[in-house]
Design a protein around this motif. Structure first.
Motif, PDB file in Angstrom:
ATOM      1  N   VAL A 123     -24.531  60.750 -31.323  1.00 24.91           N
ATOM      2  CA  VAL A 123     -25.370  61.602 -32.179  1.00 24.91           C
ATOM      3  C   VAL A 123     -26.295  60.736 -33.032  1.00 24.91           C
ATOM      4  CG1 VAL A 123     -25.303  63.152 -34.180  1.00 24.91           C
ATOM      5  CG2 VAL A 123     -23.847  63.607 -32.213  1.00 24.91           C
ATOM      6  N   LEU A 124     -25.738  59.701 -33.647  1.00 28.40           N
ATOM      7  CA  LEU A 124     -26.556  58.829 -34.500  1.00 28.40           C
ATOM      8  C   LEU A 124     -27.602  58.065 -33.681  1.00 28.40           C
ATOM      9  CD1 LEU A 124     -23.822  57.425 -36.909  1.00 28.40           C
ATOM     10  CD2 LEU A 124     -25.559  59.155 -37.405  1.00 28.40           C
ATOM     11  N   PHE A 125     -27.180  57.502 -32.556  1.00 31.15           N
ATOM     12  CA  PHE A 125     -28.102  56.760 -31.689  1.00 31.15           C
ATOM     13  C   PHE A 125     -29.184  57.689 -31.152  1.00 31.15           C
ATOM     14  CE2 PHE A 125     -29.215  55.257 -27.384  1.00 31.15           C
ATOM     15  CZ  PHE A 125     -29.834  54.061 -27.730  1.00 31.15           C
ATOM     16  N   GLY A 126     -28.786  58.874 -30.716  1.00 29.98           N
ATOM     17  CA  GLY A 126     -29.745  59.836 -30.179  1.00 29.98           C
ATOM     18  C   GLY A 126     -30.756  60.289 -31.223  1.00 29.98           C
ATOM     19  N   GLY A 127     -30.266  60.661 -32.387  1.00 33.92           N
ATOM     20  CA  GLY A 127     -31.165  61.109 -33.448  1.00 33.92           C
ATOM     21  C   GLY A 127     -32.120  60.016 -33.890  1.00 33.92           C
ATOM     22  N   LEU A 128     -31.600  58.810 -34.059  1.00 33.80           N
ATOM     23  CA  LEU A 128     -32.439  57.690 -34.483  1.00 33.80           C
ATOM     24  C   LEU A 128     -33.456  57.322 -33.406  1.00 33.80           C
ATOM     25  CD1 LEU A 128     -32.953  55.673 -36.746  1.00 33.80           C
ATOM     26  CD2 LEU A 128     -31.293  54.158 -35.676  1.00 33.80           C
ATOM     27  N   SER A 129     -33.018  57.328 -32.152  1.00 34.22           N
ATOM     28  CA  SER A 129     -33.932  57.000 -31.049  1.00 34.22           C
ATOM     29  C   SER A 129     -35.076  58.000 -30.970  1.00 34.22           C
ATOM     30  CB  SER A 129     -33.185  56.982 -29.715  1.00 34.22           C
ATOM     31  OG  SER A 129     -32.205  55.987 -29.730  1.00 34.22           O
ATOM     32  N   VAL A 130     -34.757  59.273 -31.062  1.00 29.91           N
ATOM     33  CA  VAL A 130     -35.792  60.313 -31.023  1.00 29.91           C
ATOM     34  C   VAL A 130     -36.735  60.155 -32.200  1.00 29.91           C
ATOM     35  CG1 VAL A 130     -36.179  62.803 -31.283  1.00 29.91           C
ATOM     36  CG2 VAL A 130     -34.467  61.965 -29.669  1.00 29.91           C
ATOM     37  N   LEU A 131     -36.187  59.882 -33.364  1.00 28.48           N
ATOM     38  CA  LEU A 131     -37.027  59.708 -34.552  1.00 28.48           C
ATOM     39  C   LEU A 131     -37.959  58.510 -34.401  1.00 28.48           C
ATOM     40  CD1 LEU A 131     -37.413  61.132 -37.243  1.00 28.48           C
ATOM     41  CD2 LEU A 131     -35.767  59.546 -38.237  1.00 28.48           C
ATOM     42  N   ILE A 132     -37.452  57.416 -33.868  1.00 30.07           N
ATOM     43  CA  ILE A 132     -38.283  56.223 -33.678  1.00 30.07           C
ATOM     44  C   ILE A 132     -39.340  56.458 -32.595  1.00 30.07           C
ATOM     45  CG2 ILE A 132     -38.249  53.843 -32.828  1.00 30.07           C
ATOM     46  CD1 ILE A 132     -35.520  53.556 -34.288  1.00 30.07           C
ATOM     47  N   LEU A 133     -38.916  57.054 -31.482  1.00 31.83           N
ATOM     48  CA  LEU A 133     -39.845  57.248 -30.370  1.00 31.83           C
ATOM     49  C   LEU A 133     -40.891  58.331 -30.622  1.00 31.83           C
ATOM     50  CD1 LEU A 133     -37.342  57.030 -27.383  1.00 31.83           C
ATOM     51  CD2 LEU A 133     -39.076  55.344 -28.003  1.00 31.83           C
ATOM     52  N   PHE A 134     -40.482  59.428 -31.247  1.00 34.80           N
ATOM     53  CA  PHE A 134     -41.363  60.589 -31.335  1.00 34.80           C
ATOM     54  C   PHE A 134     -41.621  61.099 -32.750  1.00 34.80           C
ATOM     55  CE2 PHE A 134     -38.773  61.025 -27.400  1.00 34.80           C
ATOM     56  CZ  PHE A 134     -39.778  60.688 -26.501  1.00 34.80           C
ATOM     57  N   GLY A 135     -41.038  60.481 -33.752  1.00 33.74           N
ATOM     58  CA  GLY A 135     -41.118  60.984 -35.117  1.00 33.74           C
ATOM     59  C   GLY A 135     -42.519  61.229 -35.624  1.00 33.74           C
ATOM     60  N   ALA A 136     -43.446  60.345 -35.302  1.00 35.14           N
ATOM     61  CA  ALA A 136     -44.815  60.479 -35.823  1.00 35.14           C
ATOM     62  C   ALA A 136     -45.629  61.496 -35.031  1.00 35.14           C
ATOM     63  CB  ALA A 136     -45.510  59.124 -35.778  1.00 35.14           C
ATOM     64  N   ARG A 137     -45.229  61.780 -33.795  1.00 35.49           N
ATOM     65  CA  ARG A 137     -46.029  62.661 -32.934  1.00 35.49           C
ATOM     66  C   ARG A 137     -45.499  64.080 -32.823  1.00 35.49           C
ATOM     67  NH1 ARG A 137     -46.061  58.892 -27.781  1.00 35.49           N
ATOM     68  NH2 ARG A 137     -43.915  58.849 -28.450  1.00 35.49           N
ATOM     69  N   PHE A 138     -44.193  64.288 -33.066  1.00 33.46           N
ATOM     70  CA  PHE A 138     -43.587  65.597 -32.872  1.00 33.46           C
ATOM     71  C   PHE A 138     -43.456  66.337 -34.201  1.00 33.46           C
ATOM     72  CE2 PHE A 138     -40.920  65.034 -28.726  1.00 33.46           C
ATOM     73  CZ  PHE A 138     -42.055  64.645 -28.055  1.00 33.46           C
ATOM     74  N   ASN A 139     -43.492  67.672 -34.133  1.00 34.18           N
ATOM     75  CA  ASN A 139     -43.205  68.455 -35.331  1.00 34.18           C
ATOM     76  C   ASN A 139     -41.684  68.636 -35.442  1.00 34.18           C
ATOM     77  OD1 ASN A 139     -42.316  70.753 -33.846  1.00 34.18           O
ATOM     78  ND2 ASN A 139     -44.430  71.429 -33.597  1.00 34.18           N
ATOM     79  N   ASP A 140     -41.225  69.308 -36.482  1.00 31.13           N
ATOM     80  CA  ASP A 140     -39.791  69.436 -36.736  1.00 31.13           C
ATOM     81  C   ASP A 140     -39.055  70.117 -35.580  1.00 31.13           C
ATOM     82  OD1 ASP A 140     -40.427  68.300 -39.151  1.00 31.13           O
ATOM     83  OD2 ASP A 140     -40.279  70.164 -40.290  1.00 31.13           O
ATOM     84  N   GLY A 141     -39.620  71.186 -35.046  1.00 29.13           N
ATOM     85  CA  GLY A 141     -38.983  71.907 -33.941  1.00 29.13           C
ATOM     86  C   GLY A 141     -38.867  71.060 -32.691  1.00 29.13           C
ATOM     87  N   GLU A 142     -39.896  70.318 -32.393  1.00 25.96           N
ATOM     88  CA  GLU A 142     -39.863  69.439 -31.222  1.00 25.96           C
ATOM     89  C   GLU A 142     -38.836  68.323 -31.396  1.00 25.96           C
ATOM     90  OE1 GLU A 142     -44.502  69.910 -29.760  1.00 25.96           O
ATOM     91  OE2 GLU A 142     -44.009  68.466 -31.340  1.00 25.96           O
ATOM     92  N   LEU A 143     -38.716  67.807 -32.611  1.00 24.99           N
ATOM     93  CA  LEU A 143     -37.711  66.772 -32.882  1.00 24.99           C
ATOM     94  C   LEU A 143     -36.301  67.342 -32.738  1.00 24.99           C
ATOM     95  CD1 LEU A 143     -39.269  64.889 -35.922  1.00 24.99           C
ATOM     96  CD2 LEU A 143     -38.904  63.995 -33.627  1.00 24.99           C
ATOM     97  N   LEU A 144     -36.109  68.591 -33.168  1.00 31.61           N
ATOM     98  CA  LEU A 144     -34.817  69.243 -33.025  1.00 31.61           C
ATOM     99  C   LEU A 144     -34.442  69.360 -31.547  1.00 31.61           C
ATOM    100  CD1 LEU A 144     -32.652  71.032 -34.776  1.00 31.61           C
ATOM    101  CD2 LEU A 144     -33.808  72.890 -33.613  1.00 31.61           C
ATOM    102  N   LEU A 145     -35.384  69.815 -30.742  1.00 34.95           N
ATOM    103  CA  LEU A 145     -35.130  69.959 -29.305  1.00 34.95           C
ATOM    104  C   LEU A 145     -34.908  68.611 -28.621  1.00 34.95           C
ATOM    105  CD1 LEU A 145     -37.654  72.785 -28.408  1.00 34.95           C
ATOM    106  CD2 LEU A 145     -35.164  72.950 -28.586  1.00 34.95           C
ATOM    107  N   ALA A 146     -35.715  67.624 -28.967  1.00 36.23           N
ATOM    108  CA  ALA A 146     -35.551  66.297 -28.380  1.00 36.23           C
ATOM    109  C   ALA A 146     -34.207  65.696 -28.800  1.00 36.23           C
ATOM    110  CB  ALA A 146     -36.703  65.390 -28.795  1.00 36.23           C
ATOM    111  N   GLY A 147     -33.818  65.917 -30.046  1.00 35.69           N
ATOM    112  CA  GLY A 147     -32.517  65.435 -30.518  1.00 35.69           C
ATOM    113  C   GLY A 147     -31.369  66.096 -29.784  1.00 35.69           C
ATOM    114  N   ALA A 148     -31.518  67.378 -29.451  1.00 32.47           N
ATOM    115  CA  ALA A 148     -30.482  68.093 -28.707  1.00 32.47           C
ATOM    116  C   ALA A 148     -30.406  67.600 -27.264  1.00 32.47           C
ATOM    117  CB  ALA A 148     -30.754  69.595 -28.736  1.00 32.47           C
ATOM    118  N   ALA A 149     -31.534  67.233 -26.707  1.00 29.65           N
ATOM    119  CA  ALA A 149     -31.571  66.802 -25.307  1.00 29.65           C
ATOM    120  C   ALA A 149     -31.057  65.372 -25.130  1.00 29.65           C
ATOM    121  CB  ALA A 149     -32.998  66.900 -24.769  1.00 29.65           C
ATOM    122  N   PHE A 150     -31.233  64.539 -26.115  1.00 26.64           N
ATOM    123  CA  PHE A 150     -30.928  63.115 -25.953  1.00 26.64           C
ATOM    124  C   PHE A 150     -29.469  62.833 -25.611  1.00 26.64           C
ATOM    125  CE2 PHE A 150     -30.456  58.676 -26.823  1.00 26.64           C
ATOM    126  CZ  PHE A 150     -31.652  58.132 -26.388  1.00 26.64           C
TER     127      PHE A 150
END
Length: 111
Positions: A50-77
């Protein structure tokens, strides 16, 4: 970045894990799932995923994705991570600790 923006991928990863356990709820009486529910190594691996997935998504997509997209990407990771590793873990010989045999393999196989 707002707190919601930072928290979204981590919340998504947690939701993914909650949905996983909801999906297997009818199997919780089996010895395998009971053992996983009470296995400290399993929950350590889950927490790290969970921590690795959330951090990875935030690093990879944090600046480009909105909150909803980050939520979905975090769930998929975590699911993607499980599937990728399960594809390469062919042998049930992976051992973590002495009492919890196959915990690592079980974590990735239960996906």
């Amino acid at each position: 970045m707002s707190t919601l923006h930072i928290a979204a991928p981590f919340v998504g990863a947690v939701l993914s894990e909650v949905l996983h356990w909801y999906r297997v709820r009818e199997k919780l009486e089996s010895a395998k799932y009971r053992k996983l529910l009470h296995s400290r190594p399993y929950w350590i691996i889950t927490t790290l995923a969970v921590l690795f997935g959330g951090l990875s998504v935030l690093i990879l997509f944090g600046a480009r994705f909105n909150d909803g997209e980050l939520l979905l990407a975090g769930a998929a990771f975590p699911t993607l991570l499980r599937k990728v590793i399960a594809a390469f873990v062919g042998s049930p010989k992976t051992v973590l600790g002495t009492n919890d045999r196959r915990v690592v393999t079980d974590y990735f196989a239960v996906a």
